[in-house]
Write a protein that holds these residues in place. Structure first.
Motif, PDB file in Angstrom:
ATOM      1  N   ALA A 436       0.834  -1.206   0.000  1.00  0.00           N
ATOM      2  CA  ALA A 436       0.000   0.000   0.000  1.00  0.00           C
ATOM      3  C   ALA A 436       0.866   1.252   0.000  1.00  0.00           C
ATOM      4  O   ALA A 436       0.571   2.231  -0.700  1.00  0.00           O
ATOM      5  CB  ALA A 436      -0.917  -0.003   1.227  1.00  0.00           C
ATOM      6  N   GLY A 437       1.957   1.235   0.797  1.00  0.00           N
ATOM      7  CA  GLY A 437       2.858   2.380   0.814  1.00  0.00           C
ATOM      8  C   GLY A 437       3.507   2.625  -0.531  1.00  0.00           C
ATOM      9  O   GLY A 437       3.738   3.772  -0.923  1.00  0.00           O
ATOM     10  N   ALA A 438       3.815   1.538  -1.250  1.00  0.00           N
ATOM     11  CA  ALA A 438       4.397   1.694  -2.591  1.00  0.00           C
ATOM     12  C   ALA A 438       3.395   2.355  -3.536  1.00  0.00           C
ATOM     13  O   ALA A 438       3.743   3.265  -4.299  1.00  0.00           O
ATOM     14  CB  ALA A 438       4.825   0.335  -3.129  1.00  0.00           C
ATOM     15  N   TYR A 439       2.141   1.897  -3.489  1.00  0.00           N
ATOM     16  CA  TYR A 439       1.113   2.551  -4.308  1.00  0.00           C
ATOM     17  C   TYR A 439       0.945   4.017  -3.914  1.00  0.00           C
ATOM     18  O   TYR A 439       0.742   4.891  -4.769  1.00  0.00           O
ATOM     19  CB  TYR A 439      -0.224   1.817  -4.150  1.00  0.00           C
ATOM     20  N   PHE A 440       1.022   4.304  -2.613  1.00  0.00           N
ATOM     21  CA  PHE A 440       0.918   5.684  -2.130  1.00  0.00           C
ATOM     22  C   PHE A 440       2.008   6.536  -2.759  1.00  0.00           C
ATOM     23  O   PHE A 440       1.747   7.641  -3.249  1.00  0.00           O
ATOM     24  CB  PHE A 440       1.029   5.679  -0.606  1.00  0.00           C
ATOM     25  N   ARG A 441       3.247   6.042  -2.762  1.00  0.00           N
ATOM     26  CA  ARG A 441       4.362   6.798  -3.335  1.00  0.00           C
ATOM     27  C   ARG A 441       4.253   6.940  -4.843  1.00  0.00           C
ATOM     28  O   ARG A 441       4.810   7.857  -5.428  1.00  0.00           O
ATOM     29  CB  ARG A 441       5.688   6.115  -2.988  1.00  0.00           C
ATOM     30  N   LEU A 442       3.535   6.018  -5.475  1.00  0.00           N
ATOM     31  CA  LEU A 442       3.373   6.068  -6.930  1.00  0.00           C
ATOM     32  C   LEU A 442       2.159   6.893  -7.358  1.00  0.00           C
ATOM     33  O   LEU A 442       1.835   6.945  -8.537  1.00  0.00           O
ATOM     34  CB  LEU A 442       3.229   4.649  -7.483  1.00  0.00           C
ATOM     35  N   ARG A 443       1.492   7.508  -6.393  1.00  0.00           N
ATOM     36  CA  ARG A 443       0.278   8.310  -6.655  1.00  0.00           C
ATOM     37  C   ARG A 443      -0.857   7.441  -7.192  1.00  0.00           C
ATOM     38  O   ARG A 443      -1.702   7.898  -7.956  1.00  0.00           O
ATOM     39  CB  ARG A 443       0.576   9.455  -7.627  1.00  0.00           C
ATOM     40  N   ARG A 444      -0.906   6.209  -6.774  1.00  0.00           N
ATOM     41  CA  ARG A 444      -2.044   5.342  -7.077  1.00  0.00           C
ATOM     42  C   ARG A 444      -2.868   5.262  -5.798  1.00  0.00           C
ATOM     43  O   ARG A 444      -2.917   4.237  -5.106  1.00  0.00           O
ATOM     44  CB  ARG A 444      -1.563   3.973  -7.547  1.00  0.00           C
ATOM     45  N   PHE A 445      -3.505   6.391  -5.463  1.00  0.00           N
ATOM     46  CA  PHE A 445      -4.166   6.521  -4.174  1.00  0.00           C
ATOM     47  C   PHE A 445      -5.355   5.575  -4.017  1.00  0.00           C
ATOM     48  O   PHE A 445      -5.665   5.136  -2.909  1.00  0.00           O
ATOM     49  CB  PHE A 445      -4.604   7.971  -3.954  1.00  0.00           C
ATOM     50  N   GLY A 446      -6.031   5.263  -5.118  1.00  0.00           N
ATOM     51  CA  GLY A 446      -7.156   4.339  -5.033  1.00  0.00           C
ATOM     52  C   GLY A 446      -6.712   2.961  -4.580  1.00  0.00           C
ATOM     53  O   GLY A 446      -7.295   2.367  -3.657  1.00  0.00           O
ATOM     54  N   ASP A 447      -5.660   2.416  -5.231  1.00  0.00           N
ATOM     55  CA  ASP A 447      -5.126   1.111  -4.842  1.00  0.00           C
ATOM     56  C   ASP A 447      -4.563   1.160  -3.425  1.00  0.00           C
ATOM     57  O   ASP A 447      -4.738   0.218  -2.637  1.00  0.00           O
ATOM     58  CB  ASP A 447      -4.030   0.677  -5.812  1.00  0.00           C
ATOM     59  N   ALA A 448      -3.879   2.257  -3.102  1.00  0.00           N
ATOM     60  CA  ALA A 448      -3.307   2.394  -1.763  1.00  0.00           C
ATOM     61  C   ALA A 448      -4.398   2.395  -0.704  1.00  0.00           C
ATOM     62  O   ALA A 448      -4.287   1.718   0.329  1.00  0.00           O
ATOM     63  CB  ALA A 448      -2.480   3.673  -1.677  1.00  0.00           C
TER      64      ALA A 448
END
Length: 641
Positions: A436-448
């Motif tokens: 989830a943190g990786a998605y957060f850093r990638l600006r994939r907030f929905g997946d995060a």
């Protein structure tokens, strides 16, 4: 005849001018050039030290930014932060070649001479230009000595602690006197903090008649420790084991640093291949003595002794202690200790041929490199760990480590794939949080947000950073949306916005920067405060977002986020408060309370504390209790995810 490069000529001139400006009998050495320090200065008179040493960082220039009143020079902000946290005074020296001007400032005085806004920018700028106006040649040696002593004054003023008394009771026999003399001589190196007594004592070591156990008494602790000694040991064997257990007892009694130093001395004397002491060193509990000090030098001393004697398993345990110290001490990470730790692991690799041990060493080295921000090197050693021991490929921590290293290299999609595979190898929900943190850093907030919700739901072992990201993700998704991060463009727009004076125009410009990259730290450094001032009802949200994204460097953000949550009630604000406090203390230590006091004093009348500092300190124990499962972990690993 070839001419020397201009930079080399400037450096030579500046160092010569620095040497000439100081008294001729002061000792000047080249210490740690890799840390930006050009000189270690020891005030000496008639071959005797006249005070503690200080360090100097010299920056020469031949441009027009100098005259007979001062010089403006550029320093790397990363180095300034290191110098501010250093345990010794650091002098910044500027040399202006056209006028032969030499000016200086003490780093520990710089913070007080700059505004809060200027100091905050140091956290986000790569370089900072400083004006130095104190002429070094005009200063008397006694003045410099007094300023150095002033730096150490608070530490020197602390009263020495009362000595710890130790009573050693040995069974009757021919070797007992030899053992007693050996232990007494060993303990004598810690005088006057340790005294060997025959009557009343804070620490009692009572050796059993058959030498197979030692009863340890210290405060409320009463415990019998096995010695592994035979019924009739030699004096050398018995003295080695008693010294080892005595160092553990002294650590429990509060003499952590002396105990660690004595343990290293005991290893020098008794840790040999096939020895009983070497077998005892395979017990992890012994290494608590070194971990308790958080002194990296003691760890290195122990590891180097063990490595030199080819006690590889014991040296591996020492290496793990070194890693734990680096995890728990932010200030150690910014010193020479990380380089020495890597050198220690490299030495162990040279001395180890067994494949599984080499795989473990490569894994340790990769983890440390990743924590230090060296992703490419971490990937290399993780591959070597797997090549030496294929069992690593069945471990979720190997795949998580590879994912974190790939993120540092900018290989985002490969990192997500590694995290996803790691999640299939374990039921540990912390891997879900890393993904989830990786998605957060990638600006994939929905997946995060989806994964954060799975991780958060009825989870008894939460992590502070992931808690904060979990509650911040909906705000970022709603305000800025998911998509591709345009880091460079966002940073440039945020830098332009910082120069705008009109608050509303500045907010609009910062909003544009955050639309390009919602995680832009420089933009949040200004945006949160402006939004909180214009929209007081939602101020907590903006300060929380800033604390999540900049709090590892921004003490103000941590304090203001906690302050903005004071008026909210319920479980969520309480969890957010202790999460922020836990991270603030991990990254900033006592500086967080100093910032809290400064803000509260400037905003209040009458009593400057108003009990608020007591309230914050009162939250510390609940925070540590709630997150006690994270003891000994490294929050920077969580950030990498």
């Amino acid at each position: 005849m070839p001419t020397r490069p201009r930079a080399q000529v400037l450096e030579t001139l500046s160092r010569r001018a620095f040497h000439e400006a100081l008294p001729p009998d002061w000792r000047i050495q080249d210490p740690h050039r890799e840390h930006g320090l050009d000189a270690r200065v020891q005030p000496v008179e008639r071959r005797k030290a006249q005070g503690p040493a200080f360090f100097a960082s010299i920056e020469p220039t031949d441009d027009g930014q100098g005259d007979d009143t001062g010089v403006s020079v550029t320093f790397r902000t990363e180095r300034l932060r290191e110098y501010l946290d250093a345990a010794h005074p650091v002098m910044l020296v500027g040399f202006h070649a056209p006028t032969n001007g030499l000016f200086f400032a003490w780093v520990h005085r710089l913070a007080a001479s700059h505004s809060a806004e200027e100091r905050m920018r140091w956290d986000f700028q790569k370089n900072v230009r400083l004006r130095l106006e104190d002429a070094l040649r005009a200063r008397e040696p006694d003045e410099l000595l007094e300023e150095v002593r002033e730096f150490f004054g608070a530490r020197e003023a602390m009263p020495p602690p009362a000595p710890i008394r130790v009573r050693l009771e040995l069974p009757p026999g021919d070797i007992s006197q030899e053992v007693h003399d050996a232990v007494a001589s060993w303990m004598d190196t810690a005088r006057p903090r340790v005294r060997l007594e025959s009557a009343q004592a804070e620490v009692v070591l009572d050796v059993a008649a058959d030498w197979r156990s030692i009863r340890l008494e210290c405060a409320d602790l009463r415990h019998a420790l096995p010695t592994s000694l035979p019924p009739e040991p030699t004096a050398e064997q018995a003295a080695g084991v008693v010294r080892l257990i005595a160092s553990m007892a002294l650590s429990l009694a509060g003499l952590r640093h002396d105990a660690a130093a004595l343990l290293v001395e005991a290893l020098h004397a008794s840790a040999w291949p096939e020895s009983i002491v070497a077998r005892l060193l395979l017990q992890p509990v012994v290494w608590n003595v070194l971990f308790a000090t958080e002194d990296f030098q003691d760890v290195l001393g122990a590891a180097e002794v063990l490595a030199a004697r080819e006690l590889t398993p014991q040296a591996l345990l020492a290496a793990r202690v070194g890693l734990e110290v680096l995890r728990s001490r932010p200030d150690v990470r910014r010193s020479e200790a990380p380089q020495r730790y890597r050198a220690m692991l490299a030495l162990l690799l040279e001395r180890t041929n067994e494949a599984a041990a080499r795989g473990a060493l490569h894994a340790h080295l990769a983890h440390h490199l990743r924590v230090s921000g060296l992703g490419r090197e971490a990937v290399h050693h993780l591959r070597l760990a797997a090549m030496n021991d294929l069992g690593h490929l069945q471990r979720d921590d190997w795949w998580s480590g590879m994912a974190g290293a790939l993120l540092l290299r900018g290989c985002a999609r490969q990192a997500v794939a590694c995290y996803a595979y790691a999640a299939t190898l374990t039921e540990d929900r912390s891997v879900t949080a890393l993904l989830a943190g990786a998605y957060f850093r990638l600006r994939r907030f929905g997946d995060a947000g989806r994964l954060f919700a799975q991780w958060f739901d009825r989870n008894p072992e939460l992590e502070p950073r992931r808690v904060l990201e979990h509650f911040t993700t909906p705000l970022l998704e709603q305000t800025f949306g998911s998509g591709r991060r345009q880091v460079g463009r966002a940073w440039r727009r945020a830098a332009e916005a910082a120069a705008i004076e009109d608050p509303r125009r500045q907010v609009d410009a910062l909003q544009e920067a955050l639309q390009l990259d919602p995680l832009c730290e420089l933009a949040w450094a200004h945006f949160a405060q402006l939004q909180a001032e214009m929209n007081t009802e939602t101020g907590a949200n903006w300060w929380l977002a800033r604390a999540v994204l900049t709090g590892h460097r921004d003490v103000t953000a941590c304090f203001k986020a906690m302050e903005s949550l004071n008026h909210a009630s319920g479980q969520a604000p309480g969890l957010l408060r202790i999460s922020i406090l836990w991270l603030a203390l991990r990254h900033h230590g006592e500086r967080f309370y100093e910032e809290a006091e400064r803000h509260f004093t400037s905003d209040s009348e009458g009593d400057p504390s108003g009990g608020y500092l007591e309230y914050l300190r009162g939250l510390e124990e609940p925070a540590r209790t709630f997150f006690r499962h994270l003891d000994g972990t490294d929050d920077r690993v969580l950030q990498d995810g």
